[in-house]
Design a protein around this motif. Sequence first.
Motif, PDB file in Angstrom:
ATOM      1  N   ASN A 171       0.854  -1.399  -0.018  1.00  0.00           N
ATOM      2  CA  ASN A 171      -0.172   0.009  -0.189  1.00  0.00           C
ATOM      3  C   ASN A 171       0.828   1.295   0.010  1.00  0.00           C
ATOM      4  O   ASN A 171       0.308   2.270  -0.661  1.00  0.00           O
ATOM      5  CB  ASN A 171      -1.130  -0.058   0.990  1.00  0.00           C
ATOM      6  CG  ASN A 171      -2.208  -0.760   0.811  1.00  0.00           C
ATOM      7  OD1 ASN A 171      -3.009  -0.391   0.159  1.00  0.00           O
ATOM      8  ND2 ASN A 171      -2.299  -2.083   1.370  1.00  0.00           N
ATOM      9  N   PHE A 172       1.898   1.184   0.495  1.00  0.00           N
ATOM     10  CA  PHE A 172       2.799   2.360   0.625  1.00  0.00           C
ATOM     11  C   PHE A 172       3.371   2.676  -0.832  1.00  0.00           C
ATOM     12  O   PHE A 172       3.538   3.886  -1.591  1.00  0.00           O
ATOM     13  CB  PHE A 172       4.192   2.237   1.450  1.00  0.00           C
ATOM     14  CG  PHE A 172       5.052   3.531   1.232  1.00  0.00           C
ATOM     15  CD1 PHE A 172       4.601   4.567   1.574  1.00  0.00           C
ATOM     16  CD2 PHE A 172       6.271   3.183   0.819  1.00  0.00           C
ATOM     17  CE1 PHE A 172       5.480   5.797   1.809  1.00  0.00           C
ATOM     18  CE2 PHE A 172       7.117   4.210   0.896  1.00  0.00           C
ATOM     19  CZ  PHE A 172       6.685   5.710   1.093  1.00  0.00           C
ATOM     20  N   LYS A 173       3.598   1.422  -1.723  1.00  0.00           N
ATOM     21  CA  LYS A 173       3.914   1.645  -2.950  1.00  0.00           C
ATOM     22  C   LYS A 173       2.786   1.964  -4.011  1.00  0.00           C
ATOM     23  O   LYS A 173       3.114   2.927  -4.857  1.00  0.00           O
ATOM     24  CB  LYS A 173       4.430   0.402  -3.595  1.00  0.00           C
ATOM     25  CG  LYS A 173       5.640  -0.384  -3.101  1.00  0.00           C
ATOM     26  CD  LYS A 173       6.374  -1.537  -3.885  1.00  0.00           C
ATOM     27  CE  LYS A 173       6.931  -1.341  -5.126  1.00  0.00           C
ATOM     28  NZ  LYS A 173       7.621  -2.290  -5.750  1.00  0.00           N
ATOM     29  N   VAL A 174       1.695   1.770  -3.690  1.00  0.00           N
ATOM     30  CA  VAL A 174       0.578   2.107  -4.281  1.00  0.00           C
ATOM     31  C   VAL A 174       0.098   3.589  -4.165  1.00  0.00           C
ATOM     32  O   VAL A 174       0.253   4.579  -4.967  1.00  0.00           O
ATOM     33  CB  VAL A 174      -0.848   1.535  -4.070  1.00  0.00           C
ATOM     34  CG1 VAL A 174      -2.066   1.909  -4.664  1.00  0.00           C
ATOM     35  CG2 VAL A 174      -0.590  -0.149  -4.502  1.00  0.00           C
ATOM     36  N   SER A 289      -1.646  11.338  -5.254  1.00  0.00           N
ATOM     37  CA  SER A 289      -0.501  10.832  -5.885  1.00  0.00           C
ATOM     38  C   SER A 289      -0.513  11.007  -7.372  1.00  0.00           C
ATOM     39  O   SER A 289      -1.460  10.945  -7.916  1.00  0.00           O
ATOM     40  CB  SER A 289      -0.139   9.311  -5.090  1.00  0.00           C
ATOM     41  OG  SER A 289      -1.043   8.651  -5.782  1.00  0.00           O
ATOM     42  N   SER A 290       0.771  11.191  -7.793  1.00  0.00           N
ATOM     43  CA  SER A 290       0.722  11.150  -9.511  1.00  0.00           C
ATOM     44  C   SER A 290       1.157   9.735  -9.773  1.00  0.00           C
ATOM     45  O   SER A 290       1.579   8.900  -8.962  1.00  0.00           O
ATOM     46  CB  SER A 290       1.870  12.101  -9.836  1.00  0.00           C
ATOM     47  OG  SER A 290       1.631  13.481  -9.386  1.00  0.00           O
ATOM     48  N   THR A 291       0.807   9.381 -10.868  1.00  0.00           N
ATOM     49  CA  THR A 291       1.115   8.255 -11.412  1.00  0.00           C
ATOM     50  C   THR A 291       2.039   8.330 -12.647  1.00  0.00           C
ATOM     51  O   THR A 291       1.830   9.102 -13.527  1.00  0.00           O
ATOM     52  CB  THR A 291      -0.122   7.528 -11.847  1.00  0.00           C
ATOM     53  OG1 THR A 291      -1.099   7.273 -10.623  1.00  0.00           O
ATOM     54  CG2 THR A 291       0.007   6.015 -12.541  1.00  0.00           C
ATOM     55  N   ASN A 292       2.924   7.384 -12.836  1.00  0.00           N
ATOM     56  CA  ASN A 292       3.623   7.191 -13.812  1.00  0.00           C
ATOM     57  C   ASN A 292       3.488   5.646 -14.619  1.00  0.00           C
ATOM     58  O   ASN A 292       3.382   4.728 -13.936  1.00  0.00           O
ATOM     59  CB  ASN A 292       5.145   7.072 -13.689  1.00  0.00           C
ATOM     60  CG  ASN A 292       5.487   8.586 -12.995  1.00  0.00           C
ATOM     61  OD1 ASN A 292       5.905   9.375 -13.836  1.00  0.00           O
ATOM     62  ND2 ASN A 292       5.765   8.512 -11.806  1.00  0.00           N
ATOM     63  N   VAL A 293       3.026   5.879 -15.776  1.00  0.00           N
ATOM     64  CA  VAL A 293       2.916   4.500 -16.637  1.00  0.00           C
ATOM     65  C   VAL A 293       3.777   4.324 -17.450  1.00  0.00           C
ATOM     66  O   VAL A 293       3.950   5.119 -18.374  1.00  0.00           O
ATOM     67  CB  VAL A 293       1.416   4.653 -17.268  1.00  0.00           C
ATOM     68  CG1 VAL A 293       0.797   3.405 -18.100  1.00  0.00           C
ATOM     69  CG2 VAL A 293      -0.018   5.346 -16.363  1.00  0.00           C
ATOM     70  N   ILE A 370       3.589   3.048 -11.602  1.00  0.00           N
ATOM     71  CA  ILE A 370       4.578   3.665 -10.380  1.00  0.00           C
ATOM     72  C   ILE A 370       4.000   4.881  -9.790  1.00  0.00           C
ATOM     73  O   ILE A 370       3.669   5.706 -10.606  1.00  0.00           O
ATOM     74  CB  ILE A 370       6.093   4.002 -10.923  1.00  0.00           C
ATOM     75  CG1 ILE A 370       6.501   2.880 -11.641  1.00  0.00           C
ATOM     76  CG2 ILE A 370       6.826   4.546  -9.826  1.00  0.00           C
ATOM     77  CD1 ILE A 370       6.746   2.825 -13.026  1.00  0.00           C
ATOM     78  N   SER A 371       3.594   4.979  -8.400  1.00  0.00           N
ATOM     79  CA  SER A 371       3.106   6.197  -7.986  1.00  0.00           C
ATOM     80  C   SER A 371       4.231   7.134  -7.519  1.00  0.00           C
ATOM     81  O   SER A 371       5.358   6.785  -7.312  1.00  0.00           O
ATOM     82  CB  SER A 371       2.332   5.478  -6.416  1.00  0.00           C
ATOM     83  OG  SER A 371       3.312   5.178  -5.725  1.00  0.00           O
ATOM     84  N   GLU A 372       3.611   8.395  -7.284  1.00  0.00           N
ATOM     85  CA  GLU A 372       4.627   9.334  -7.153  1.00  0.00           C
ATOM     86  C   GLU A 372       4.248  10.493  -6.203  1.00  0.00           C
ATOM     87  O   GLU A 372       3.316  11.138  -6.653  1.00  0.00           O
ATOM     88  CB  GLU A 372       5.109   9.769  -8.431  1.00  0.00           C
ATOM     89  CG  GLU A 372       6.054  11.002  -8.185  1.00  0.00           C
ATOM     90  CD  GLU A 372       6.425  11.948  -9.672  1.00  0.00           C
ATOM     91  OE1 GLU A 372       6.839  12.871  -9.539  1.00  0.00           O
ATOM     92  OE2 GLU A 372       6.071  11.374 -10.671  1.00  0.00           O
ATOM     93  N   PRO A 373       4.792  10.818  -5.052  1.00  0.00           N
ATOM     94  CA  PRO A 373       4.359  11.874  -4.224  1.00  0.00           C
ATOM     95  C   PRO A 373       5.516  12.433  -3.532  1.00  0.00           C
ATOM     96  O   PRO A 373       6.479  12.168  -3.833  1.00  0.00           O
ATOM     97  CB  PRO A 373       3.372  11.002  -3.014  1.00  0.00           C
ATOM     98  CG  PRO A 373       4.278   9.846  -3.022  1.00  0.00           C
ATOM     99  CD  PRO A 373       5.111   9.752  -4.205  1.00  0.00           C
ATOM    100  N   GLN A 374       5.398  13.272  -2.472  1.00  0.00           N
ATOM    101  CA  GLN A 374       6.444  13.952  -1.827  1.00  0.00           C
ATOM    102  C   GLN A 374       7.176  12.872  -0.893  1.00  0.00           C
ATOM    103  O   GLN A 374       8.260  12.844  -0.540  1.00  0.00           O
ATOM    104  CB  GLN A 374       6.234  15.111  -0.871  1.00  0.00           C
ATOM    105  CG  GLN A 374       5.284  14.779   0.327  1.00  0.00           C
ATOM    106  CD  GLN A 374       3.657  14.947  -0.056  1.00  0.00           C
ATOM    107  OE1 GLN A 374       3.184  14.912  -1.061  1.00  0.00           O
ATOM    108  NE2 GLN A 374       3.187  15.598   0.906  1.00  0.00           N
ATOM    109  N   GLY A 414      -3.129  11.003 -10.266  1.00  0.00           N
ATOM    110  CA  GLY A 414      -3.265   9.665 -10.211  1.00  0.00           C
ATOM    111  C   GLY A 414      -4.276   9.047  -9.445  1.00  0.00           C
ATOM    112  O   GLY A 414      -5.284   8.291 -10.155  1.00  0.00           O
ATOM    113  N   TYR A 415      -4.074   9.028  -8.191  1.00  0.00           N
ATOM    114  CA  TYR A 415      -4.959   8.488  -7.224  1.00  0.00           C
ATOM    115  C   TYR A 415      -5.570   9.677  -6.188  1.00  0.00           C
ATOM    116  O   TYR A 415      -4.257  10.413  -5.589  1.00  0.00           O
ATOM    117  CB  TYR A 415      -4.365   7.332  -6.409  1.00  0.00           C
ATOM    118  CG  TYR A 415      -4.413   5.936  -7.304  1.00  0.00           C
ATOM    119  CD1 TYR A 415      -5.432   5.156  -7.262  1.00  0.00           C
ATOM    120  CD2 TYR A 415      -3.339   5.405  -7.810  1.00  0.00           C
ATOM    121  CE1 TYR A 415      -5.564   4.124  -7.829  1.00  0.00           C
ATOM    122  CE2 TYR A 415      -3.434   4.485  -8.380  1.00  0.00           C
ATOM    123  CZ  TYR A 415      -4.141   3.602  -8.585  1.00  0.00           C
ATOM    124  OH  TYR A 415      -4.311   2.697  -9.207  1.00  0.00           O
TER     125      TYR A 415
END
Length: 501
Positions: A171-174, A289-293, A370-374, A414-415
């Motif tokens: 869940n941390f990765k998501v 969170s932002s999402t990289n596809v 791949i999720s992306e936040p601070q 993203g999410y």
Amino acid sequence: MSISGSLLARASDVGVLVIGAGPTGLGAAKHLQQMNSASWLILDANETPGGLASTDVTPESFLFDVGGHVIFPHYKYFDDCLHEALPQPEDWYEHQCVSYVRYEGRWVPYPFQNNISVLPKEEQVKCISSLIDAALEARARPAHDKPDNFDVWNTRNVGQRLNEIFMRPYNFKVWAVPPSKMNATWVGERVAAPNLKLLTSNVILNKFPAQGGTDGIWIAVANTIAKEKTRFGERGAVVKVDADAHKVYLKDGTVVHYRSLVSTMEVDELAKAMNDTKLLQLCKSPFYSSTNVIGVGIRGKRPERIGDKCWLYFPEGNCPFYRATLFSNYSPNNQPKENIKLPTKYLANGQKPTSSQAEAGPYWSIMLEISEPQYKPVNHDTLLADSIQGLINTELLQPEDEIVSTYVRRFDHGYPTHHLECNGALSEILPYLQQKDILSRGRFGSWKYEVGNQDHSFMLGVEAVDHIVSGAVELTLNYPDFVNGRANTERRRTSMKTVIR
């Protein structure tokens, strides 16, 4: 952009204005059309409908959805609309969705917590022991004792050991947010609770559109809507929303006056378009969170080690992605035909190919998220290479595999993340907008991940229209547990149409 008097003259009046032609906006438009409403309009800045449920095509003709998507049919109305848009059996491919979790070099059937029987015996003992402890603690816990956060919810439901080895890291990765910083009010059916009696996996029949990826669904739905009621592309791009005057200003200079507005814009972006100080302040709380596809097209037959796997989860740190979709498994039209000749870009290990000549297929493909936040920064310069190395680490690719196509796209929104302060902010934001005759709906319009699947999103638009026209209760928005609940047999089906999320 300044709004001159001459621009104001280019105005039109509608009863209901819909912003956004993703699933939510199309649901609203479809329902308005079926109700024979004369005065409505749908706008979208993109030429092609679909929103976050659209599909991109690489120069080499590999298709990749802009993120994984799933359709759980909770609603007969939704099913009927899809059947109208894509009525023929050949419009769909049926298959069994086979999902796995990659854990310590082995594939564990999903849900992980119901399939611990494939783990080493010592690990099974630890997991079952902590599951029993959690069950005993639950019996003694008073009903009013609710979990403070998502991490506590996980421990209570799956036990400490399963939380440690799967739920917490995955869940941390998501979410790219520690589960301890998320609330647990959204969970519902989104997280499968372990079944101590069964501990078995589910195999469910799925359907995927034969042509066009997920985009094929929403383009087909949009094609059932009267063209004169749609404005897509630049002429549908919103630059300003004047909520007090009930006017929306478009990029081409048109001004649309509305009585009611269904907005599927990200609510924080809507606040900017409105330039509303109070709303801008409230929108600082909802977190996302932002999402990289990442998409990878490979030459060769689908390896035996891949088999019929479809949707794969990765809680461990040997790859940056949390989920992989074997996108070529869903339709043979998601990749080029076998006779198409393509050159090899490079091998999976980064080395140059022995030949630069274009050669024929067959081909297969993988899509990664791949999720992306601070909390978890991403190095975009190395993300593609890191992802391909992760595919090697998890044995989805071999070092010598030939990569013929790559795809990289980042989505700022993203999410929607249910952090601890989110519900309080939303309880003010949505009523504040509704007082101004604006119904903010959709994945980032209403900011409720628990009703963020495509069928949910579609029905958020449908029910918003019902509320505008007759004051009907919006069940999906206000009662997600009822909509998702197993007892809700009228709205829920036992089968599942998957276009993967």
